[in-house]
Design a protein around this motif. Structure first.
Motif, PDB file in Angstrom:
ATOM      1  N   LYS A 103       5.284   0.202   0.329  1.00 30.01           N
ATOM      2  CA  LYS A 103       4.877  -1.013   0.251  1.00 30.01           C
ATOM      3  C   LYS A 103       4.798  -0.782  -1.166  1.00 30.01           C
ATOM      4  O   LYS A 103       4.890  -1.394  -2.596  1.00 30.01           O
ATOM      5  CB  LYS A 103       3.985  -1.466   0.737  1.00 30.01           C
ATOM      6  CG  LYS A 103       4.524  -2.093   2.470  1.00 30.01           C
ATOM      7  CD  LYS A 103       3.123  -2.853   2.798  1.00 30.01           C
ATOM      8  CE  LYS A 103       2.060  -1.775   3.219  1.00 30.01           C
ATOM      9  NZ  LYS A 103       1.889  -2.544   4.214  1.00 30.01           N
ATOM     10  N   THR A 104       3.993   0.197  -1.483  1.00 33.87           N
ATOM     11  CA  THR A 104       3.510   0.637  -3.271  1.00 33.87           C
ATOM     12  C   THR A 104       5.481   0.957  -4.252  1.00 33.87           C
ATOM     13  O   THR A 104       5.480   0.043  -5.074  1.00 33.87           O
ATOM     14  CB  THR A 104       2.471   1.486  -3.546  1.00 33.87           C
ATOM     15  OG1 THR A 104       1.322   1.487  -2.914  1.00 33.87           O
ATOM     16  CG2 THR A 104       2.483   2.172  -4.996  1.00 33.87           C
ATOM     17  N   GLN A 107       6.867  -2.366  -4.597  1.00 37.69           N
ATOM     18  CA  GLN A 107       6.321  -2.920  -6.211  1.00 37.69           C
ATOM     19  C   GLN A 107       6.255  -2.668  -7.006  1.00 37.69           C
ATOM     20  O   GLN A 107       6.589  -3.265  -7.926  1.00 37.69           O
ATOM     21  CB  GLN A 107       4.809  -2.959  -5.466  1.00 37.69           C
ATOM     22  CG  GLN A 107       3.971  -4.111  -4.539  1.00 37.69           C
ATOM     23  CD  GLN A 107       3.082  -4.291  -4.238  1.00 37.69           C
ATOM     24  OE1 GLN A 107       2.417  -3.281  -4.221  1.00 37.69           O
ATOM     25  NE2 GLN A 107       2.347  -5.334  -3.712  1.00 37.69           N
ATOM     26  N   GLY A 110       9.615  -2.712  -7.990  1.00 39.34           N
ATOM     27  CA  GLY A 110       9.818  -5.120  -9.016  1.00 39.34           C
ATOM     28  C   GLY A 110       9.627  -5.168  -9.735  1.00 39.34           C
ATOM     29  O   GLY A 110       9.932  -5.802 -10.901  1.00 39.34           O
ATOM     30  N   SER A 116       9.446  -9.107  -9.624  1.00 38.97           N
ATOM     31  CA  SER A 116       8.406  -8.734  -8.152  1.00 38.97           C
ATOM     32  C   SER A 116       8.481  -9.777  -7.394  1.00 38.97           C
ATOM     33  O   SER A 116       7.744  -9.844  -6.646  1.00 38.97           O
ATOM     34  CB  SER A 116       7.428  -9.203  -9.582  1.00 38.97           C
ATOM     35  OG  SER A 116       7.274  -8.127 -10.585  1.00 38.97           O
ATOM     36  N   ILE A 117       8.929 -10.855  -7.717  1.00 41.49           N
ATOM     37  CA  ILE A 117       9.150 -11.978  -6.206  1.00 41.49           C
ATOM     38  C   ILE A 117      10.090 -11.852  -4.799  1.00 41.49           C
ATOM     39  O   ILE A 117       9.572 -11.522  -3.948  1.00 41.49           O
ATOM     40  CB  ILE A 117       9.425 -13.176  -7.385  1.00 41.49           C
ATOM     41  CG1 ILE A 117       8.643 -13.851  -8.108  1.00 41.49           C
ATOM     42  CG2 ILE A 117       9.918 -14.710  -5.864  1.00 41.49           C
ATOM     43  CD1 ILE A 117       9.099 -15.336  -8.966  1.00 41.49           C
ATOM     44  N   LYS A 118      10.345 -11.039  -5.750  1.00 41.73           N
ATOM     45  CA  LYS A 118      11.380 -10.606  -4.001  1.00 41.73           C
ATOM     46  C   LYS A 118      11.062  -9.332  -3.894  1.00 41.73           C
ATOM     47  O   LYS A 118      10.775  -9.328  -2.380  1.00 41.73           O
ATOM     48  CB  LYS A 118      13.418  -9.648  -5.138  1.00 41.73           C
ATOM     49  CG  LYS A 118      14.307  -9.439  -3.121  1.00 41.73           C
ATOM     50  CD  LYS A 118      14.768 -10.424  -2.681  1.00 41.73           C
ATOM     51  CE  LYS A 118      16.067 -10.660  -1.561  1.00 41.73           C
ATOM     52  NZ  LYS A 118      16.191 -11.606  -1.211  1.00 41.73           N
ATOM     53  N   THR A 120       7.721  -8.834  -3.175  1.00 44.14           N
ATOM     54  CA  THR A 120       6.507  -9.711  -2.646  1.00 44.14           C
ATOM     55  C   THR A 120       7.382 -10.358  -1.739  1.00 44.14           C
ATOM     56  O   THR A 120       5.456 -10.146  -0.697  1.00 44.14           O
ATOM     57  CB  THR A 120       6.445 -10.543  -3.970  1.00 44.14           C
ATOM     58  OG1 THR A 120       5.010  -9.886  -4.940  1.00 44.14           O
ATOM     59  CG2 THR A 120       4.981 -10.704  -2.614  1.00 44.14           C
ATOM     60  N   GLU A 121       8.223 -10.796  -1.935  1.00 48.94           N
ATOM     61  CA  GLU A 121       8.734 -11.158  -0.084  1.00 48.94           C
ATOM     62  C   GLU A 121       9.114  -9.927   0.618  1.00 48.94           C
ATOM     63  O   GLU A 121       9.058 -10.724   2.032  1.00 48.94           O
ATOM     64  CB  GLU A 121      10.328 -12.179  -0.855  1.00 48.94           C
ATOM     65  CG  GLU A 121      10.675 -12.652   0.235  1.00 48.94           C
ATOM     66  CD  GLU A 121      11.945 -13.703   0.198  1.00 48.94           C
ATOM     67  OE1 GLU A 121      12.489 -13.918   0.988  1.00 48.94           O
ATOM     68  OE2 GLU A 121      12.398 -13.514  -1.194  1.00 48.94           O
ATOM     69  N   VAL A 123       7.657  -7.058   0.578  1.00 51.52           N
ATOM     70  CA  VAL A 123       6.944  -6.551   1.768  1.00 51.52           C
ATOM     71  C   VAL A 123       5.902  -7.461   2.188  1.00 51.52           C
ATOM     72  O   VAL A 123       5.122  -6.750   3.093  1.00 51.52           O
ATOM     73  CB  VAL A 123       4.918  -6.768   0.246  1.00 51.52           C
ATOM     74  CG1 VAL A 123       4.105  -5.678   1.102  1.00 51.52           C
ATOM     75  CG2 VAL A 123       5.585  -4.982  -0.835  1.00 51.52           C
ATOM     76  N   ALA A 124       5.737  -8.638   2.203  1.00 52.09           N
ATOM     77  CA  ALA A 124       5.278  -9.304   3.389  1.00 52.09           C
ATOM     78  C   ALA A 124       5.823  -9.810   4.659  1.00 52.09           C
ATOM     79  O   ALA A 124       5.271  -9.591   6.032  1.00 52.09           O
ATOM     80  CB  ALA A 124       5.076 -11.117   2.408  1.00 52.09           C
ATOM     81  N   GLU A 127       5.216  -5.986   5.660  1.00 51.93           N
ATOM     82  CA  GLU A 127       3.685  -6.502   6.290  1.00 51.93           C
ATOM     83  C   GLU A 127       3.104  -7.660   7.880  1.00 51.93           C
ATOM     84  O   GLU A 127       2.438  -7.045   8.850  1.00 51.93           O
ATOM     85  CB  GLU A 127       2.532  -7.233   4.936  1.00 51.93           C
ATOM     86  CG  GLU A 127       1.943  -5.947   4.106  1.00 51.93           C
ATOM     87  CD  GLU A 127       1.053  -6.314   3.396  1.00 51.93           C
ATOM     88  OE1 GLU A 127       1.021  -8.168   3.042  1.00 51.93           O
ATOM     89  OE2 GLU A 127       1.097  -5.966   2.468  1.00 51.93           O
TER      90      GLU A 127
END
Length: 604
Positions: A103-104, A107, A110, A116-118, A120-121, A123-124, A127
């Protein structure tokens, strides 16, 4: 720390996990070079190969590509990495196979790629499945966790405590058979593995691009490998093969949930790993994925007897010795998987070509069933525990015992049979169709009091044979807004006396029949027998012309709600004046069986 100068316009990827991350973020057009292991998405195959999966690098080609960023994993030597940096090229090294780093990495890319928005999506999304696994296995004790032999690259090659695969095994709720080894990636002896007697064996294949045969062959090799035949994993069919892609990058949560389902199938019976994988690939790559990445996939069901079964997929040959299940299979479009049936399964007409191996679930011909070599047998609750055990022992396959006449079980049954035969989307459509019928009945009957409900005499199979409140027909009568005259009888299926029925004086009489050809004369003859029966002539039901005959198909399978609707209209015609059960039946048959409805199922 590495400083990356933006904007990045040309990237060489030397790790397939990193390559997939960049493509998932929508920046695949920036990739100008790759390692040989980066093969997904397919568009990357047009990108030049500059390295193999170890330290062999074509430096001349890499320099010709003029990258402003090279990304690699820890498999590449420090000498190679330094050589690239000596040419003034930024190199980012990370480990996309390490769960706490993925995930790091996403990010970081990103930020580097202005996505960055993609990121975050993405990673979510990851998770969500990581947390799902964590929550479902949170209360396991060590004794609840299976002992796992993990093998990769070559026979007997495993991993110990501290390795990346070991962490994934632990996160999925397993215990690593080799965790005590002093070597990070030990080569175990056959004797050691046999002595440890693993519950589960997992073998990793390195990127076979969905080639199912490679997975089948590998699983077969393990099952037949000298020395392993006696271990519990082989004895219980718990030998699995996973593509190495599930160990790295954005697909790591897919690998985690795949292992968790293999280790604890009852906890993840609602999860289809293939569907989750397909969703991921569609969502972040815009592609449809084909082929095999985990073999065999499994479906876990808990049947009406409370037995939890793990069913390896694919299931291609099914013996169904209960007409409700036959009905479900054909409605799903999986009738071609039926190789054996019971004598009551007569619809649709093509089922008549399938051999009869049982009069009903109560009387299976086990020898005939065995001769058909099925992958799965499905019966109803009339199958005795002795016969179930005989079939399981003789064939070594799962036997599901269900009750497709139970209104509470029929929709879950459609769903999990849909999963077994890879028809989940069709199953969802069928369930929605069925639920619309049952919802209609519930809504229109919700304000009835017992004073508004007719007294019903229900008869089936033979004269005076009825049912009490413990029976499934009683469930349908009450759900349809009726009162069962035999509800309080001491026997589940009592034979009532004519005197008892005369005394109770039912408002409505329902008779069930099994009409093989659905010929209206069968229904007319039964109706005439009922209204002419001396003990029934004086009842309100006969006097008021409320005597009905219903086909047993309307009690079971996908047509169970149609039986409910038909009874509800007979019981409360004013409440269902605008509803035509026959028209709805015709729609169901056309939609899900692809044939025109013929014959009689309810009379008059």
């Amino acid at each position: 720390m590495v400083v990356v100068n933006a904007p990045v316009k040309r990237i060489v990827c030397l790790a397939n996990g990193m390559t997939e991350i960049i493509y998932a973020l929508g920046c695949g057009d920036l990739v100008v070079g790759r390692d040989i292991g980066s093969t997904f998405p397919p568009s990357v195959l047009g990108v030049p190969v500059v390295a193999d999966v170890s330290s062999n690098l074509n430096m001349e080609l890499l320099l010709e590509l003029k990258p402003d960023l090279v990304v690699a994993d820890t498999r590449h030597s420090t000498e190679i990495v330094q050589k690239i940096r000596d040419y003034g090229i930024t190199v980012v090294i990370d480990s996309p196979s390490k769960s706490e780093r993925v995930k790091t990495i996403i990010q970081n890319f990103g930020l580097i790629l202005n996505k960055s928005i993609k990121a975050t999506e993405l990673v979510a999304y990851m998770e969500y499945y990581e947390n799902l696994v964590k929550e479902r296995i949170a209360n396991l004790t060590q004794s609840d966790k299976p002992l796992v032999y993990y093998e990769w690259v070559k026979p007997w090659y495993s991993c110990s405590n501290g390795s990346l695969p070991n962490q994934m095994l632990l996160d999925a709720g397993g215990r690593n058979l080799a965790d005590g080894s002093s070597v990070l990636y030990p080569t175990l002896s056959a004797e050691y593995v046999v002595e440890k007697n693993p519950d589960v064996i997992v073998r990793i294949l390195a990127q076979y691009d969905g080639n199912t045969t490679a997975f089948e062959n590998m699983r077969s090799e393990i099952i037949n490998r000298t020395g392993l035949s006696s271990v519990k994993a082989v004895q219980n069919g718990r030998v699995y093969v996973m593509d190495g892609l599930f160990r790295t990058g954005i697909r790591q949560p897919i690998g985690l949930i795949c292992l968790a389902k293999w280790f604890h199938p009852a906890f993840f019976s609602d999860i289809n790993v293939g569907v989750v994988h397909e969703e991921l690939i569609q969502k972040f790559f815009g592609l449809t994925i084909e082929g095999t990445y985990a073999y065999p996939e499994i479906v876990t069901v808990t049947d009406v007897k409370g037995v939890t079964l793990t069913i390896p997929l694919p299931v291609n040959r099914i013996v169904a010795i209960t007409s409700g299940v036959t009905d479900i299979l054909f409605s799903l479009g999986a009738g071609d998987k039926l190789v054996g049936r019971d004598s009551y399964s007569t619809f649709p007409v093509e089922i008549l070509k399938v051999p009869v191996v049982a009069g009903s679930s109560a009387s299976p011909n086990i020898e005939l069933i065995a001769g058909l070599e099925p992958d799965l047998v499905i019966a109803d609750s009339m199958l005795s525990s002795d016969n179930r055990a005989k079939i399981e022992m003789l064939l070594g396959i799962p036997v599901i015992v269900e009750n497709p006449s139970d209104s509470d079980r029929v929709t879950p049954l459609v769903k999990y049979i849909g999963a077994i035969v890879d028809k989940e989307k069709t199953a969802e459509k069928i369930v929605n169709f069925m639920n619309n019928i049952t919802t209609l009945v519930k809504e229109r009957l919700q304000n009835l009091t017992d004073n508004n409900k007719p007294l019903v005499y229900y008869e089936w199979n033979k004269a005076w044979f009825s049912c009490n409140k413990q029976s499934l027909p009683h469930q349908m009568i009450t759900s349809a807004g009726g009162l069962n005259i035999a509800a309080d009888q001491n026997v589940t299926y009592p034979t009532l006396s004519p005197e008892y029925i005369i005394e109770r004086n039912p408002d409505i009489i329902i008779r069930m029949i099994s009409s093989a050809n659905h010929n209206i004369t069968d229904f007319q003859s039964m109706h005439q027998e009922l209204v002419s029966r001396p003990a029934l002539r004086a009842t309100q039901a006969v006097q008021n012309g409320k005597v009905y005959v219903l086909d047993s198909y309307f009690r079971t399978g996908t047509r169970n709600p149609l039986g409910l609707l038909t009874l509800a209209k007979w019981f409360h015609p004013d409440l269902f004046a605008d509803v035509d059960p026959t028209a709805i039946h015709r729609e169901m048959i056309q939609t899900f069986f692809g044939v025109t409805l013929e014959g009689t199922y309810a009379y008059p």
